[in-house]
Design an enzyme around this catalytic site. Structure first.
Site, PDB file in Angstrom:
ATOM      1  N   HIS A  73       0.816  -1.210   0.000  1.00 15.40           N
ATOM      2  CA  HIS A  73       0.000   0.000   0.000  1.00 15.40           C
ATOM      3  C   HIS A  73       0.854   1.266   0.000  1.00 15.40           C
ATOM      4  O   HIS A  73       0.374   2.347  -0.355  1.00 15.40           O
ATOM      5  CB  HIS A  73      -0.919   0.006   1.228  1.00 15.40           C
ATOM      6  N   ASN A 123      -5.470   7.303   4.496  1.00 16.23           N
ATOM      7  CA  ASN A 123      -6.833   7.817   4.328  1.00 16.23           C
ATOM      8  C   ASN A 123      -6.941   9.330   4.471  1.00 16.23           C
ATOM      9  O   ASN A 123      -7.945   9.914   4.063  1.00 16.23           O
ATOM     10  CB  ASN A 123      -7.779   7.152   5.346  1.00 16.23           C
ATOM     11  N   ASP A 148      -0.266   2.876  -5.251  1.00 19.35           N
ATOM     12  CA  ASP A 148      -0.489   1.483  -5.613  1.00 19.35           C
ATOM     13  C   ASP A 148      -1.824   1.324  -6.328  1.00 19.35           C
ATOM     14  O   ASP A 148      -2.725   2.134  -6.155  1.00 19.35           O
ATOM     15  CB  ASP A 148      -0.469   0.607  -4.355  1.00 19.35           C
ATOM     16  N   ASN A 169      -8.356   5.194  -1.323  1.00 17.95           N
ATOM     17  CA  ASN A 169      -8.649   6.161  -0.260  1.00 17.95           C
ATOM     18  C   ASN A 169      -7.652   7.320  -0.204  1.00 17.95           C
ATOM     19  O   ASN A 169      -8.018   8.443   0.142  1.00 17.95           O
ATOM     20  CB  ASN A 169      -8.701   5.450   1.095  1.00 17.95           C
TER      21      ASN A 169
END
Length: 267
Positions: A73, A123, A148, A169
């Protein structure tokens, strides 16, 4: 247990515990905290292109979770290491509380490049990006997001000219905080999980040795593509084939051993 494992385990617990209201939590943070830090809208000085001396200013942002640079991520943050090393600026990182991140200021031909590594969770990465855009007077169209991409297999990457966050996000946070979706993006494929592995565990996991070899090759190729886009006066032109991107909402495969994909903005 290493700090990275502890952080990953903690984040998995948090995301599982707050899975349903996570979107609401992100919305509250964005709407309440972001206006207090960077104002309801970007600075008026961002309306024109920032010029420092005789150099234009642009920004490259690696999206991810701080302290988890080795996870899938956070591949956007890992890319910044490749970029900084190529530019001879690897020792230039400095912490900047004003933007809630770490920053490198360096030159690339006629461009002063701001490289940003947010210190906020994925986020809410957009808060850091908006603060840096306001501080350095950079328009959203000159902010390149590196992140990613689940819908691309490992070994693939592509340039996307703005448009939908497609469920990412970190990108969604940037769109919310900058009040636009115009930012170009370098999307690095990590593939979807196999078997019964959850998406959360997959994206927070680390690359295997074989996967890392593929990723290293992708990093080098995507770096060449990004540098061309940063320095090209006509960024809509494909650096691999010299073709202008189709106005239709479709993907176009470029000539690259790993299959680079360039994408037109999708509304």
């Amino acid at each position: 247990m290493s700090n990275v494992i502890v952080q990953r385990t903690l984040w998995e617990t948090v995301t599982q515990s707050f899975k349903l209201p996570m979107a609401l939590i992100r919305w509250i943070i964005t709407k309440l905290i972001n206006p207090a830090w960077v104002g309801a809208h970007p600075s008026r000085k961002m309306a024109g292109e920032a010029i420092v001396g005789n150099k234009r200013r642009k920004m490259v942002v690696g999206l991810g979770n701080p302290g988890m640079n080795g996870s899938r991520h956070s591949v956007g943050m890992a890319f910044l290491t490749t970029l900084a090393e190529h530019l001879g600026a690897l020792d230039g990182w400095r912490s900047d509380r004003q933007v809630s991140g770490e920053v490198i200021l360096t030159d690339l031909q006629d461009i002063q490049l701001v490289i940003l590594r947010p210190k906020l969770l994925m986020n809410i990465n957009g808060i850091s990006v908006a603060k840096a855009a306001s501080k350095y007077f950079i328009q959203p169209k000159h902010i390149f997001l590196i992140h990613d991409e689940l819908d691309k297999p490992l070994g693939k990457f592509g340039i996307k000219h703005g448009g939908s966050a497609r469920g990412h996000n970190g990108v969604r946070s940037c769109v919310d905080c900058l009040h636009t979706d115009i930012m170009p993006r370098l999307r690095i494929g990590i593939g979807r999980p196999s078997g019964k592995t959850s998406v959360d565990r997959h994206v927070l996991g680390r690359f295997s040795q074989e996967e890392q070899k593929v990723l290293d090759s992708v990093m080098k190729q995507s770096l060449d593509v990004l540098l061309t886009y940063l320095t090209d006066a006509q960024p809509q032109t494909s650096p691999a084939e010299g073709r202008r991107v189709s106005r239709k909402n479709k993907e176009r495969t470029l000539s690259s051993p790993l299959g680079v994909i360039e994408e037109q903005k999708q509304n």
